[in-house]
Enzyme design. Sequence first.
Site, PDB file in Angstrom:
ATOM      1  N   ARG A  39     -39.865  54.798   8.658  1.00  0.00           N
ATOM      2  CA  ARG A  39     -40.658  54.387   7.502  1.00  0.00           C
ATOM      3  C   ARG A  39     -39.983  53.334   6.636  1.00  0.00           C
ATOM      4  O   ARG A  39     -38.799  53.445   6.305  1.00  0.00           O
ATOM      5  CB  ARG A  39     -40.977  55.614   6.641  1.00  0.00           C
ATOM      6  CG  ARG A  39     -41.895  55.317   5.463  1.00  0.00           C
ATOM      7  CD  ARG A  39     -42.112  56.556   4.635  1.00  0.00           C
ATOM      8  NE  ARG A  39     -42.958  56.278   3.491  1.00  0.00           N
ATOM      9  CZ  ARG A  39     -43.086  57.071   2.434  1.00  0.00           C
ATOM     10  NH1 ARG A  39     -42.434  58.226   2.403  1.00  0.00           N
ATOM     11  NH2 ARG A  39     -43.866  56.750   1.424  1.00  0.00           N
ATOM     12  N   LEU A  40     -40.763  52.334   6.296  1.00  0.00           N
ATOM     13  CA  LEU A  40     -40.409  51.397   5.230  1.00  0.00           C
ATOM     14  C   LEU A  40     -41.348  51.706   4.071  1.00  0.00           C
ATOM     15  O   LEU A  40     -42.551  51.481   4.162  1.00  0.00           O
ATOM     16  CB  LEU A  40     -40.581  49.949   5.691  1.00  0.00           C
ATOM     17  CG  LEU A  40     -40.258  48.877   4.655  1.00  0.00           C
ATOM     18  CD1 LEU A  40     -38.779  48.913   4.284  1.00  0.00           C
ATOM     19  CD2 LEU A  40     -40.633  47.492   5.164  1.00  0.00           C
ATOM     20  N   SER A  41     -40.819  52.279   3.007  1.00  0.00           N
ATOM     21  CA  SER A  41     -41.647  52.792   1.906  1.00  0.00           C
ATOM     22  C   SER A  41     -42.056  51.657   0.976  1.00  0.00           C
ATOM     23  O   SER A  41     -41.197  51.037   0.351  1.00  0.00           O
ATOM     24  CB  SER A  41     -40.873  53.856   1.121  1.00  0.00           C
ATOM     25  OG  SER A  41     -40.419  54.883   1.972  1.00  0.00           O
ATOM     26  N   GLU A  48     -50.850  48.168   6.846  1.00  0.00           N
ATOM     27  CA  GLU A  48     -51.189  47.884   5.456  1.00  0.00           C
ATOM     28  C   GLU A  48     -52.702  47.735   5.407  1.00  0.00           C
ATOM     29  O   GLU A  48     -53.257  46.770   5.944  1.00  0.00           O
ATOM     30  CB  GLU A  48     -50.508  46.614   4.948  1.00  0.00           C
ATOM     31  CG  GLU A  48     -50.772  46.355   3.481  1.00  0.00           C
ATOM     32  CD  GLU A  48     -50.044  45.128   2.938  1.00  0.00           C
ATOM     33  OE1 GLU A  48     -50.394  44.693   1.817  1.00  0.00           O
ATOM     34  OE2 GLU A  48     -49.152  44.617   3.627  1.00  0.00           O
ATOM     35  N   CYS A  56     -43.130  49.164   9.516  1.00  0.00           N
ATOM     36  CA  CYS A  56     -42.644  50.476   9.937  1.00  0.00           C
ATOM     37  C   CYS A  56     -42.569  50.478  11.456  1.00  0.00           C
ATOM     38  O   CYS A  56     -42.942  49.514  12.113  1.00  0.00           O
ATOM     39  CB  CYS A  56     -43.575  51.588   9.460  1.00  0.00           C
ATOM     40  SG  CYS A  56     -43.679  51.780   7.668  1.00  0.00           S
ATOM     41  N   ASP A  93     -51.870  54.474   1.558  1.00  0.00           N
ATOM     42  CA  ASP A  93     -52.966  54.046   2.420  1.00  0.00           C
ATOM     43  C   ASP A  93     -52.966  54.811   3.743  1.00  0.00           C
ATOM     44  O   ASP A  93     -53.980  54.877   4.430  1.00  0.00           O
ATOM     45  CB  ASP A  93     -52.925  52.535   2.659  1.00  0.00           C
ATOM     46  CG  ASP A  93     -51.611  52.062   3.264  1.00  0.00           C
ATOM     47  OD1 ASP A  93     -50.635  52.835   3.272  1.00  0.00           O
ATOM     48  OD2 ASP A  93     -51.554  50.900   3.715  1.00  0.00           O
ATOM     49  N   ASN A 149     -48.059  52.062  11.494  1.00  0.00           N
ATOM     50  CA  ASN A 149     -47.415  50.859  10.969  1.00  0.00           C
ATOM     51  C   ASN A 149     -48.554  50.005  10.439  1.00  0.00           C
ATOM     52  O   ASN A 149     -49.223  49.310  11.211  1.00  0.00           O
ATOM     53  CB  ASN A 149     -46.641  50.161  12.092  1.00  0.00           C
ATOM     54  CG  ASN A 149     -46.143  48.786  11.686  1.00  0.00           C
ATOM     55  OD1 ASN A 149     -45.925  48.515  10.514  1.00  0.00           O
ATOM     56  ND2 ASN A 149     -45.963  47.906  12.663  1.00  0.00           N
TER      57      ASN A 149
END
Length: 215
Positions: A57-59, A85, A2, A107, A83
């Site tokens: 956003r990268l979903s 994980e 992201c 998350d 950004n």
Amino acid sequence: MCGIAGIHINNPKRSHESLNKELQKMLDALVHRGPDNRGEVQIKSDNGANLYLGHQRLSIIDPSEGAHQPMSNDKSTTWISTNSEIYNYKDLKRELITRYNFKTNSDTEVLLRSYEAWGIDCLSKIRGMFAFSIWDSLNNRLILARDRVGIKPLYYYFKKDTLLFASEIRAILASKIYSPSISPTGIYEYLSFGRVGSIESILESIMEIPPGHFL
């Protein structure tokens, strides 16, 4: 992947319209990092400063609209654009679920609640790769943080009354607030070692938050 971007400014002469346009330019430069969705919010602090916080956003983990960023807590006193994980977010959620009413499976919400619960000490509990910005209005504090290994990038520029930050240098340049010039230290390190090894970047006054650090 992201993209995050933000402008924190304490200058009453700068209009909301112009600052919002500059944030949009920053986010335009990060579309390749997060093509699925865009979000932005303006937050006014108690001392009169303004924060323009944005996200591309990268979903992945939770693609629902509820996981939209920037994300706030229930009272909109804490905001996050990240950004990241977070590998252990399910474990953290089980630890926090008796204290908070979770609305998503993301998350991101776990990261936000972790900060609410433990403050900056949440960094010692998080396992994952991340670069995030958190606005804490109760303490009038903006926090930028980066994972231990430095997998996720995070750059900033600060001068007088203005702080710019973003996932990539190109976003800071896109704002047009900063006029670029080459950093002697940055160019020396790049030509000597093939990379910039200090917190300085190739451009003067644009700094990189080191791995495992927060600002």
